[in-house]
Design an enzyme around this catalytic site. Structure first.
Site, short mmCIF file in Angstrom:
data_model
loop_
_atom_site.label_atom_id
_atom_site.label_comp_id
_atom_site.label_asym_id
_atom_site.label_seq_id
_atom_site.Cartn_x
_atom_site.Cartn_y
_atom_site.Cartn_z
N LYS A 125 38.16 55.39 55.60
CA LYS A 125 39.41 56.14 55.42
C LYS A 125 39.52 57.29 56.41
CE LYS A 125 40.76 55.10 50.75
NZ LYS A 125 41.13 55.64 49.46
N LYS A 176 40.51 43.60 51.75
CA LYS A 176 40.83 43.69 50.32
C LYS A 176 42.33 43.86 50.07
CE LYS A 176 40.40 47.54 47.87
NZ LYS A 176 40.00 48.68 47.03
N LYS A 236 46.45 48.69 47.33
CA LYS A 236 47.83 49.09 47.09
C LYS A 236 48.44 49.88 48.23
CE LYS A 236 46.26 51.62 42.95
NZ LYS A 236 45.31 52.60 43.46
P1 AMP Z 1 42.14 51.56 43.15
O1 AMP Z 1 43.36 50.76 43.35
O2 AMP Z 1 41.36 51.70 44.42
O3 AMP Z 1 42.33 52.83 42.39
O4 AMP Z 1 41.20 50.65 42.22
C1 AMP Z 1 41.28 50.61 40.81
C2 AMP Z 1 40.37 49.51 40.29
O5 AMP Z 1 40.82 48.23 40.73
C3 AMP Z 1 38.93 49.64 40.80
O6 AMP Z 1 38.04 49.21 39.79
C4 AMP Z 1 38.90 48.70 41.96
O7 AMP Z 1 37.60 48.24 42.25
C5 AMP Z 1 39.81 47.57 41.46
N1 AMP Z 1 40.42 46.87 42.61
C6 AMP Z 1 41.30 47.40 43.50
N2 AMP Z 1 41.67 46.47 44.41
C7 AMP Z 1 40.99 45.34 44.09
C8 AMP Z 1 40.93 44.03 44.66
N3 AMP Z 1 41.65 43.70 45.72
N4 AMP Z 1 40.13 43.12 44.07
C9 AMP Z 1 39.41 43.43 42.96
N5 AMP Z 1 39.42 44.64 42.38
C10 AMP Z 1 40.19 45.60 42.94
#
Ligand code: AMP
Ligand code: TRP
Length: 336
Positions: A112, A197, A200
């Site tokens: 990042k 990955k 969002k």
């Molecule tokens: P975040 O969107 O980074 O706040 O992630 C929130 C939760 O969703 C965390 O447990 C991440 O590991 C999971 N997560 C986010 N993106 C993915 C993805 N593409 N595949 C699997 N898990 C995800």
């Protein structure tokens, strides 16, 4: 009973990755089998450039989607991180336990920070210390398990290191947490770039399925997913990242197995079609419940208020203990 803690940052609309990698497991199993807290980690959203009004909106939307995905505030605690000051309070104490080198080794920070610099922006100090705040989220509650997608494994490892170090230096205060990951779909990949990955905040939304996407948008995105050269449907992440991603999404939606499903399909087209429909069906009830909840924002706000009260009561004694163990006087309290 086992204590579970997990969270999502309100930095964008929630995606299929969030659902398959985290939220679905929380709703189907964790909340019933453990004493679970699920948090909208809004302080983490401030570590990068953001629009305050958007963070506010996304926090509310995430809370509504938590409930729409099936989290039941009668059996688990749903709350917003910034409503419970113990997180920031403990984060500072843990900053005094962590080292600069340890922070700079974090993969997510390196990625990042490089991205910010590429864009000509500056890197916020809080981006560097982010994993310490995450450790505070986890350790404040005596958490045993942290259900997350596998991108978060290194951060949970750091929380463990800090817990051990703190306990050794200042006496037993924290429980050792461990990360748990879903069997399939621990890492859902971007449909347009299956080597990265599905996140969002990706620049283009074409490879990302959002939980609130209309069925037609979901179909379009899945049908246009980038696939690999050749024609055979096989599950091989290295050689066939696009096809493997679709197989994993489909098996996660249908409780199948990616290797077994690979044998069922003779063409990429058929696999895409079935995956698109499986995702549409998976999201249908979530979207319907989301719509109902949006009609009653007061209900969601009430859930968050009660959740914060419960969370505060759980975190405060341990954070107070950490405070004192490090040598800080308790306000109005005795010296020992
Ligand atoms: P975040 O969107 O980074 O706040 O992630 C929130 C939760 O969703 C965390 O447990 C991440 O590991 C999971 N997560 C986010 N993106 C993915 C993805 N593409 N595949 C699997 N898990 C995800
Ligand atoms: N860092 C996590 C992510 O990017 C979000 C998060 C913050 C979290 N604090 C947490 C996850 C505590 C689990 C437990 O996904």
């Amino acid at each position: 009973m086992k204590r579970v803690f997990s969270g999502v940052k309100p930095t964008g609309h929630l995606t299929l990755g969030n659902y398959l990698g985290a939220l679905r497991g929380w709703a189907e199993a964790d909340q019933y089998e453990t004493d679970a807290l699920f948090c909208i980690v809004d302080l983490h959203a401030l570590t990068v450039e953001h629009d305050p009004a958007r963070v506010r909106r996304l926090s509310m939307q995430a809370a509504t989607l938590f409930l729409a995905c099936g989290l039941d505030p009668e059996v688990c605690t749903v709350f917003v991180q910034s409503h419970v000051s113990e997180h920031a309070r403990l984060s500072y104490l843990l900053e005094c336990t962590a080292t600069d080198g340890e922070m700079r080794r974090m993969i997510q920070y390196k990625e990042k920070a490089a991205l910010e610099q590429e864009r000509g922006g500056s890197v916020r100090l809080s981006l560097l210390t982010y994993p310490v705040l995450m450790a505070a989220d986890i350790l404040a509650y005596g958490t045993d398990e942290v259900p997350v997608g596998d991108d978060q494994a290194q951060h949970v490892e750091l929380a463990r290191d800090l817990a051990v170090r703190f306990n050794q230096r200042y006496g037993p205060t924290f429980v050792m947490p461990r990360a748990t990951h879903p069997g399939v779909a621990a890492r859902v990949m971007d449909l347009q770039d299956p080597t990265s990955k599905m996140g969002k905040t990706q620049a283009s939304g074409a490879g990302i399925v959002y939980l609130l996407d209309e069925p037609e948008a979901v179909r379009k995105k899945v049908l246009r997913a980038v696939t690999d050269s050749g024609r055979d449907v096989v599950h091989d992440r290295a050689a066939k990242p696009g096809v493997s991603n679709l197989l994993e999404i489909l098996s996660s939606c249908t409780d199948g197995n990616p290797e077994a499903l690979a044998g069922v399909y003779e063409s990429y087209g058929a696999l895409k079609k079935d995956t698109a429909e499986a995702v549409v069906e998976l999201l249908r009830p979530v979207q319907a419940r989301h719509k109902e909840l949006c009609a009653d924002p007061g209900y969601v706000e009430g859930v968050l208020m009660r959740g914060a009260e419960r969370a505060r009561a759980m975190a405060q004694p341990r954070v107070d203990a950490a405070h004192q163990a490090m040598g800080l006087l308790s306000p109005g309290g005795s010296i020992d």
